[in-house]
Structures are given as C-alpha cells and as structure tokens.
Design an enzyme around this catalytic site. Structure first.
Site, PDB file in Angstrom:
ATOM      1  N   THR A   1      23.405  66.818   9.926  1.00  0.00           N
ATOM      2  CA  THR A   1      23.795  66.143   9.002  1.00  0.00           C
ATOM      3  C   THR A   1      23.349  66.533   7.459  1.00  0.00           C
ATOM      4  O   THR A   1      23.641  66.783   6.480  1.00  0.00           O
ATOM      5  CB  THR A   1      23.377  64.678   9.261  1.00  0.00           C
TER       6      THR A   1
ATOM      7  N   SER B   1      28.714  67.629  16.254  1.00  0.00           N
ATOM      8  CA  SER B   1      29.026  66.829  17.308  1.00  0.00           C
ATOM      9  C   SER B   1      30.078  67.420  18.197  1.00  0.00           C
ATOM     10  O   SER B   1      30.421  67.452  19.256  1.00  0.00           O
ATOM     11  CB  SER B   1      29.273  65.160  17.131  1.00  0.00           C
TER      12      SER B   1
ATOM     13  N   LYS C   1      32.876  52.966  15.763  1.00  0.00           N
ATOM     14  CA  LYS C   1      31.498  53.021  15.548  1.00  0.00           C
ATOM     15  C   LYS C   1      31.004  51.767  16.387  1.00  0.00           C
ATOM     16  O   LYS C   1      31.823  51.154  16.753  1.00  0.00           O
ATOM     17  CB  LYS C   1      31.276  52.461  14.107  1.00  0.00           C
TER      18      LYS C   1
ATOM     19  N   LYS D   1      35.590  58.846  17.544  1.00  0.00           N
ATOM     20  CA  LYS D   1      34.178  59.403  17.380  1.00  0.00           C
ATOM     21  C   LYS D   1      33.491  58.605  16.535  1.00  0.00           C
ATOM     22  O   LYS D   1      33.844  58.071  15.427  1.00  0.00           O
ATOM     23  CB  LYS D   1      34.337  60.752  16.905  1.00  0.00           C
TER      24      LYS D   1
END
Ligand code: GLU
Length: 425
Positions: A199, A359, A115, A79
């Site tokens: 976030t 997420s 990433k 992820k």
C-alpha cells in the site's frame, strides 16, 4: 450532497456511508449513470453481523460484535480487509465495503468489494484473546468467506498474524487447505513477497505519477506523512528513497517537524524498537497533529484515519498535491474547497489500491501454488498502479472533473458494464 445540516453554514455527514453515496451521486450525474445501476450500488448485496462470546484471560466471557458487508460481487468475488477498532459499526463497514468495490474496479482487478471488522481495541487484548476472537469470527463467517466467494485481508488493527489464524480456523471448518481464502498472510504461509509494503509502495508510485503530471521533480519536493503504520511508514520510506524530503511525520503518539528533512531510516528503526510508536524519537520538533496537515510542504500524504481533512483544515492546506493513503481522509465538504484551491487530490480508491493489487497477486500465486520474487511482484504492481493512475487521469480530463470523481467514473464504467452484461432476474 450534504445529508444533514448542523446550522445554515455547516453541513456535515455523520454517516460515512452517506458520504460515499454523496460522491457516488455526483460522479453518477457527471457520467450519466442509469438510475437502476445507481440504485443497485446504493444497496450493499449482503450484510452479516455476528456476536462473538470470548473467554477472556480472567475467566470471564465478553461478547464482541463482528461485521462483514459484501457490497458487490458483480466483477468477481468480493475483496476487502478486516478491521479491529472501537469505531467499527454497520455504517463504517458498509462505507468501506463500497469503497472496496470502486477501489478494485479502479485497480482493474477481477474482484467486487467487501469489508469486515470486530468492534474491539486490539491494544487491550492479549495474544490469546486476539487469537480466540479471530478464530471465533472466522468460524461465524465460514460460509461467507471463500477463495472464490469473499476474500478478507488485513486492515486497521490486523496483519499477517490475524490472517494466519483466520486461515487455520477456516481450514478446520472446511477440512482442507485453502490459502486463497484470505490475503495478507505471512510469507511462508502462502503470503506474497511485497504485500506488506504494497500500500505504501502504491502511494509512492501514485505520488511520482502525479508529480510528473505537474512537472515537479521528486528530488526537489517536500512532503508531510500523517500515520506511521503499515501505509505511512512504507510510503515515507519509499518516497524518501525517491529523493522526496519528508519534513513531517506523525502517529497516534506524536507528530514531528524538521524543515531539513526527517531521517526516515532512523525513525523506522526507532519505531521498530519502541512498540511501533514514534513517541520519544528526537529527529524533529513536536507539533500538533493538525499542524502536519497544514504544514508548508508540496505533498501531503494522509495515511492514518478517515475524515481528518475537514473544511477548516482544507482552507489552510498549503500542499499542492494530496495523496490519500488512508481510506476516506477527506470529507466531501473539504473536497469542494480543495478543488477551488486547485489542489490535486489523488483519491484513496486509486492511491491506496497498491495493497489490494498485491493481494490479488497473492491470491493468483495461491491458486497456482507457484510463488514470484519480490522484484516480479513490485514490477507488476508498479505497472498496474501506473495504468490505473493514467486511466483515472484521462477520465478526469475527459469529464472535466477532479481525480476523485474521475476515479469514481472509472469504477462506474466497469461496474455498470458488469451489471448490464450479467443481467438481473
Ligand atoms: N484493507 C486494505 C484496503 O483497504 C486491503 C484490502 C485487500 O487487500 O483485500 O485496501
């Protein structure tokens, strides 16, 4: 450990991945991680680099570089976000992918870490160019991505718009509807309520948890927030709603100070009406961006770029508490100084885990095809962030170390368990 020495007194890490390994080595030593597991974690599982020839609006073809690094899938599908920026490169993507492994483990999510990114300046690209670039990247990564394999999300320079394009391209390649292939999608296209602010919300929850440990009342503390994008703006707003006086804010266009507290609602409205930029907002006096970091406040929230808190800055920091909204805002050398000064640093892999936590909730909702209310999402998020905070705090106490190393130890325990339980060939 410093990897390179400019002169006898000035150690520097010019590789971000080396800076990650430096922290990993220190945490591994304190925790007593086996060399074999450490070695597995020092080497990302898969690194993909693609070239993307794009027809620009002027009729000429430009070739862009795209990256995706899967650091680990030990605890679940990998992820991590996709970043559009000019400094995207192998090293940066590798470092950020490793952080995602640790971040997901700290947040107790059933995910590994990855990433990706494209080396580009999205501000100079037209809407059509951005769409073609995103879709070309997705088609190139069509066998890498997958709802149970590797799940991208927004990061710097990307958002719901890019995720909608990504899903569209992925669906066309795989001939079906796969909303769970990415998260951070727009609400209405399988996105989750609460994801956009998540976030920043996580930063707020982590700040309140840390203030409680320090016996400080949120209504009596001041804060400076660097960055007014997706993380900083929501963090400033939500902290302000909890009574925190925000005395400094800033983005790439301007940095502002107001000792009586900045009107965050007015700043948000101004930025919204001015292309998401603060330049021109008159709610404070202009200061240099480095002055925000050393401002006379209780809480500092670096929520913009990596490596902004250097040794020089750390020496002059007055805040008692730093909550890392950005990934990697503090250099390892600055860490040592902050520790000496007894500044509590709530590290990135804990403090900004709210985004990936929601997420995960989005992905769960996609798998079920059933969607939650914003309150349900926020309640689950806050509980998850508080549990992660306590876990890291307890590990830091148990191993008599900083919260950063406590967070790494929290992650190492989980990843080590996964590696040992699954075994190797
Ligand atoms: N890019 C964000 C991060 O660095 C979110 C990742 C995700 O949601 O997968 O945490």
């Amino acid at each position: 450990m410093p990897t390179k020495t400019k002169d006898a007194t000035e150690p520097i890490h010019d590789s971000m991945f080396d800076a990650v390994l430096a922290r990993l080595d220190v945490a591994a030593k304190i925790y007593g991680l086996s060399d074999e597991v450490a070695n597995i974690l020092r080497n990302p599982q898969k690194q993909v680099k693609v070239s993307l020839p794009i027809m620009m609006d002027n009729g000429k073809v430009t070739v862009f570089e795209g990256f995706r690094t899967i650091h680990s899938t030990v605890l679940g599908p990998s992820k991590g976000g996709i970043r559009y920026a000019m400094d995207v490169c192998d090293d940066e993507v590798k470092a950020l992918s490793a952080w995602m492994t640790f971040k997901c483990a700290v947040a107790n999510l059933p995910y590994g870490g990855a990433k990706g990114g494209i080396k580009c300046d999205p501000r100079t690209l037209s809407l059509g160019e951005l769409e073609r670039l995103t879709k070309a990247y997705t088609v190139s990564m069509a066998d890498v991505f997958g709802a149970n394999r590797d799940i991208p999300a927004p990061d710097m320079g990307t958002g719901g718009r890019e995720m909608a394009w990504l899903v569209d391209a992925y669906n066309k390649v795989h001939r079906g509807d796969f909303p769970g292939v990415t998260t951070g999608k727009p609400v209405g296209l399988g996105g989750s309520l609460g994801r956009d602010a998540a976030t920043g919300r996580g930063v707020m929850v982590a700040t309140l948890a840390a203030l409680k440990k320090l016996n400080l009342d949120s209504k009596k503390v001041t804060a400076a927030v660097q960055g007014f994008g997706n993380v900083g703006s929501h963090a400033a707003r939500l902290l302000n709603e909890q009574g925190v006086k925000i005395c400094a804010i800033g983005d790439h266009t301007v940095t502002l100070w107001n000792e009586n507290g900045i009107d965050i609602k007015a700043a948000l409205a101004f930025a919204k009406a001015n292309g998401n930029m603060l330049k021109g907002f008159t709610g404070g006096v202009e200061i240099k961006s480095a002055e925000l970091l050393t401002a006379n406040v209780d809480v500092l929230v670096p929520a913009a770029l990596q490596n902004v808190i250097t040794e020089e800055i750390a020496i002059n920091i007055k805040a008692k508490l730093i909550i890392e909204g950005a990934n990697g805002p503090t250099t390892p050398e600055a860490d040592a100084i902050l520790q000496e000064k007894n500044v509590i640093v709530v590290p990135d892999i804990l403090a900004n885990g709210g985004g990936v936590t929601v997420s995960y909730f989005e992905w769960v909702q996609n798998q079920y095809g059933h969607y939650w209310t914003e309150d349900e999402v926020n309640t689950k998020h806050d509980a998850s962030m508080n549990a992660a905070f306590d876990n890291v705090w307890n590990n830091a106490e148990q191993y008599k170390t900083t919260m950063r190393l406590g967070a790494y130890i929290t992650a190492l325990k989980k990843v080590e368990f996964g590696i040992k339980a699954k075994g190797t060939y």
